[in-house]
Write a protein that holds these residues in place. Sequence first.
Motif, PDB file in Angstrom:
ATOM      1  N   ASN A  84      11.272  14.174 -14.382  1.00  0.00           N
ATOM      2  CA  ASN A  84      11.782  12.819 -14.593  1.00  0.00           C
ATOM      3  C   ASN A  84      11.811  12.032 -13.287  1.00  0.00           C
ATOM      4  N   ILE A  85      11.617  10.740 -13.416  1.00  0.00           N
ATOM      5  CA  ILE A  85      11.789   9.810 -12.302  1.00  0.00           C
ATOM      6  C   ILE A  85      12.529   8.600 -12.847  1.00  0.00           C
ATOM      7  N   SER A  86      13.593   8.211 -12.189  1.00  0.00           N
ATOM      8  CA  SER A  86      14.409   7.109 -12.695  1.00  0.00           C
ATOM      9  C   SER A  86      13.622   5.801 -12.677  1.00  0.00           C
ATOM     10  N   PHE A  87      14.095   4.870 -13.474  1.00  0.00           N
ATOM     11  CA  PHE A  87      13.423   3.569 -13.562  1.00  0.00           C
ATOM     12  C   PHE A  87      13.386   2.889 -12.193  1.00  0.00           C
ATOM     13  N   LEU A  88      14.521   2.962 -11.460  1.00  0.00           N
ATOM     14  CA  LEU A  88      14.599   2.336 -10.142  1.00  0.00           C
ATOM     15  C   LEU A  88      13.651   3.017  -9.155  1.00  0.00           C
ATOM     16  N   ALA A  89      13.660   4.367  -9.156  1.00  0.00           N
ATOM     17  CA  ALA A  89      12.775   5.105  -8.243  1.00  0.00           C
ATOM     18  C   ALA A  89      11.311   4.807  -8.539  1.00  0.00           C
ATOM     19  N   CYS A  90      10.986   4.666  -9.826  1.00  0.00           N
ATOM     20  CA  CYS A  90       9.617   4.340 -10.228  1.00  0.00           C
ATOM     21  C   CYS A  90       9.226   2.959  -9.714  1.00  0.00           C
ATOM     22  N   ALA A  91      10.136   1.993  -9.833  1.00  0.00           N
ATOM     23  CA  ALA A  91       9.867   0.629  -9.362  1.00  0.00           C
ATOM     24  C   ALA A  91       9.696   0.608  -7.839  1.00  0.00           C
ATOM     25  N   ILE A  92      10.515   1.385  -7.122  1.00  0.00           N
ATOM     26  CA  ILE A  92      10.408   1.452  -5.658  1.00  0.00           C
ATOM     27  C   ILE A  92       9.080   2.073  -5.246  1.00  0.00           C
ATOM     28  N   GLN A  93       8.695   3.168  -5.922  1.00  0.00           N
ATOM     29  CA  GLN A  93       7.417   3.799  -5.614  1.00  0.00           C
ATOM     30  C   GLN A  93       6.256   2.843  -5.875  1.00  0.00           C
ATOM     31  N   LEU A  94       6.310   2.133  -6.992  1.00  0.00           N
ATOM     32  CA  LEU A  94       5.265   1.164  -7.321  1.00  0.00           C
ATOM     33  C   LEU A  94       5.194   0.063  -6.272  1.00  0.00           C
ATOM     34  N   GLY A  95       6.364  -0.446  -5.846  1.00  0.00           N
ATOM     35  CA  GLY A  95       6.392  -1.513  -4.862  1.00  0.00           C
ATOM     36  C   GLY A  95       5.764  -1.101  -3.541  1.00  0.00           C
ATOM     37  N   PHE A  96       6.173   0.049  -3.010  1.00  0.00           N
ATOM     38  CA  PHE A  96       5.601   0.534  -1.753  1.00  0.00           C
ATOM     39  C   PHE A  96       4.112   0.832  -1.909  1.00  0.00           C
ATOM     40  N   PHE A  97       3.735   1.397  -3.041  1.00  0.00           N
ATOM     41  CA  PHE A  97       2.338   1.722  -3.304  1.00  0.00           C
ATOM     42  C   PHE A  97       1.468   0.469  -3.277  1.00  0.00           C
ATOM     43  N   LEU A  98       1.931  -0.610  -3.900  1.00  0.00           N
ATOM     44  CA  LEU A  98       1.167  -1.856  -3.946  1.00  0.00           C
ATOM     45  C   LEU A  98       1.129  -2.543  -2.590  1.00  0.00           C
ATOM     46  N   VAL A  99       2.260  -2.583  -1.901  1.00  0.00           N
ATOM     47  CA  VAL A  99       2.307  -3.242  -0.595  1.00  0.00           C
ATOM     48  C   VAL A  99       1.395  -2.530   0.402  1.00  0.00           C
ATOM     49  N   LEU A 100       1.479  -1.199   0.455  1.00  0.00           N
ATOM     50  CA  LEU A 100       0.645  -0.438   1.389  1.00  0.00           C
ATOM     51  C   LEU A 100      -0.823  -0.494   0.985  1.00  0.00           C
ATOM     52  N   GLY A 101      -1.084  -0.573  -0.316  1.00  0.00           N
ATOM     53  CA  GLY A 101      -2.468  -0.697  -0.775  1.00  0.00           C
ATOM     54  C   GLY A 101      -3.090  -2.012  -0.336  1.00  0.00           C
ATOM     55  N   SER A 102      -2.342  -3.104  -0.440  1.00  0.00           N
ATOM     56  CA  SER A 102      -2.861  -4.398   0.011  1.00  0.00           C
ATOM     57  C   SER A 102      -3.033  -4.411   1.528  1.00  0.00           C
ATOM     58  N   THR A 103      -2.124  -3.746   2.245  1.00  0.00           N
ATOM     59  CA  THR A 103      -2.263  -3.636   3.704  1.00  0.00           C
ATOM     60  C   THR A 103      -3.533  -2.900   4.074  1.00  0.00           C
ATOM     61  N   GLU A 104      -3.851  -1.847   3.313  1.00  0.00           N
ATOM     62  CA  GLU A 104      -5.074  -1.092   3.590  1.00  0.00           C
ATOM     63  C   GLU A 104      -6.310  -1.960   3.380  1.00  0.00           C
ATOM     64  N   CYS A 105      -6.331  -2.750   2.306  1.00  0.00           N
ATOM     65  CA  CYS A 105      -7.460  -3.652   2.061  1.00  0.00           C
ATOM     66  C   CYS A 105      -7.664  -4.593   3.248  1.00  0.00           C
ATOM     67  N   LEU A 106      -6.568  -5.164   3.738  1.00  0.00           N
ATOM     68  CA  LEU A 106      -6.658  -6.132   4.823  1.00  0.00           C
ATOM     69  C   LEU A 106      -7.031  -5.480   6.148  1.00  0.00           C
ATOM     70  N   LEU A 107      -6.486  -4.284   6.417  1.00  0.00           N
ATOM     71  CA  LEU A 107      -6.801  -3.609   7.681  1.00  0.00           C
ATOM     72  C   LEU A 107      -8.258  -3.178   7.742  1.00  0.00           C
ATOM     73  N   VAL A 108      -8.804  -2.725   6.624  1.00  0.00           N
ATOM     74  CA  VAL A 108     -10.221  -2.361   6.589  1.00  0.00           C
ATOM     75  C   VAL A 108     -11.077  -3.591   6.881  1.00  0.00           C
ATOM     76  N   ALA A 109     -10.674  -4.744   6.334  1.00  0.00           N
ATOM     77  CA  ALA A 109     -11.397  -5.988   6.592  1.00  0.00           C
ATOM     78  C   ALA A 109     -11.281  -6.395   8.060  1.00  0.00           C
ATOM     79  N   VAL A 110     -10.093  -6.228   8.642  1.00  0.00           N
ATOM     80  CA  VAL A 110      -9.882  -6.551  10.055  1.00  0.00           C
ATOM     81  C   VAL A 110     -10.754  -5.667  10.939  1.00  0.00           C
TER      82      VAL A 110
END
Length: 307
Positions: free
Chosen positions: A91-117
Motif C-alpha cells: 500500500n501507498i497512501s494517497f498523500l505519499a502517492c501524490a508526493i511521489q508523482l509531484g517529485f517524479f514530474l518535476v525532476l522529469g521536466s528538469t531532465e528534459c531541460l538539462l539535456v537540452a542545455v
Amino acid sequence: MSGENYTIVMEFILLGFSVIPKLQGFIFAVFLIMYMNILVGNGLIIAVTKTDAALQTPMYFFLGNFSFLEICYTSVIFPKLLTNFWSHNKNISFLACAIQLGFFLVLGSTECLLVAVMSYDHYVAICKPLNYPLIMNHKFCVQLVVVSWISGIPVQTTLTYLVSSLPFCGSNKLNHVLCDIPPLLKLACGDTSTTELSVYIVAVLFGMISFLLILWSYIKIITVILKLPSATSRYKAFSTCFSHLILVSLFYGSIAIMYLRPKASHSEEIDKVLSLFYTILTPMFNPMIYSLRNKDVITALRKLLLK
C-alpha cells in the motif's frame, strides 16, 4: 453517480511485478544492482567534476548537475519499489502517492531541460569555438541550471494537483511500479478529459520544445562536423553525437509513447516496461554514455581512486 455505492480511495496498492511471485527475489536483486550502479556511477561523476581542476569547464559543470539529478530522480522511485518486493503490504497512501508523482514530474521536466542545455553547450563549443568562453561564462551556466531546476516546479505542481483532485472510487489497485499519470487516470472515475488535455500540453511544453532544441543543436553540429578536414576528427565527433542521440532517443521515445499515445491503446504491462527505460536504464547508462568514454573523466577517476 447517484443511486450507486462508491468507496472513496484513501490509498493505492502498487502491484508492480507481483504478477510473477516466483521471480520476486531475482527481480529484487536485479533492481538493487541497478540502483547501486546508478548511485555509484553518478556519484563518482559528481565527485570528479567537483574536485578535479581539469574538469572545471561548463560541459562538466552541466554533467555534474545531470548526474545529481539522476540520483534524485531514481531515488524517488527505487526505495518504495525495492520495499514492495519483500513486503506483503504494497500500500501507498494517497498523500505519499501524490508526493511521489509531484517529485517524479518535476525532476522529469528538469531532465528534459538539462539535456537540452547540454546539447546547446555542445553546439556553442563546436559551432562557435572562438566565442565559447564569452557565451558560456560561469554566470550564464549557473542561470541555465537554475532555470532547468525550478521552471518545472509551478507547472508540474499544478498538474499533480489536477491529477490528485480527480475522484478515485472503486478499485485502488495501481498496476504500475510507481504513481504515474497514465495508471492513475485509469483508476479515476468521472470526466478526465481536462486533465488529459493538461498532460498533453505539459508534455509538449517540456518534452517537445526541449527535443526540438536538441534536434536543432545537433543539425548545426553535424553540419559543422561534415566540414572538418580530418577523417579521424569527424569519426570521433560522430561517435560522440551518436551515443548522445541514443540516450535522447531512449528517453524521449519512451516518454512520447507513454504520454502521447491515445488512452485506448494503453497497455498496463507495456507501460511498466516503458517506464523502466526513462526511470532506470537512462540514469544507469548516463555515466557510460556521457563520461566513461571520455579520456579526461577516466583520468580524473583514476586520480580519485588512487587517493
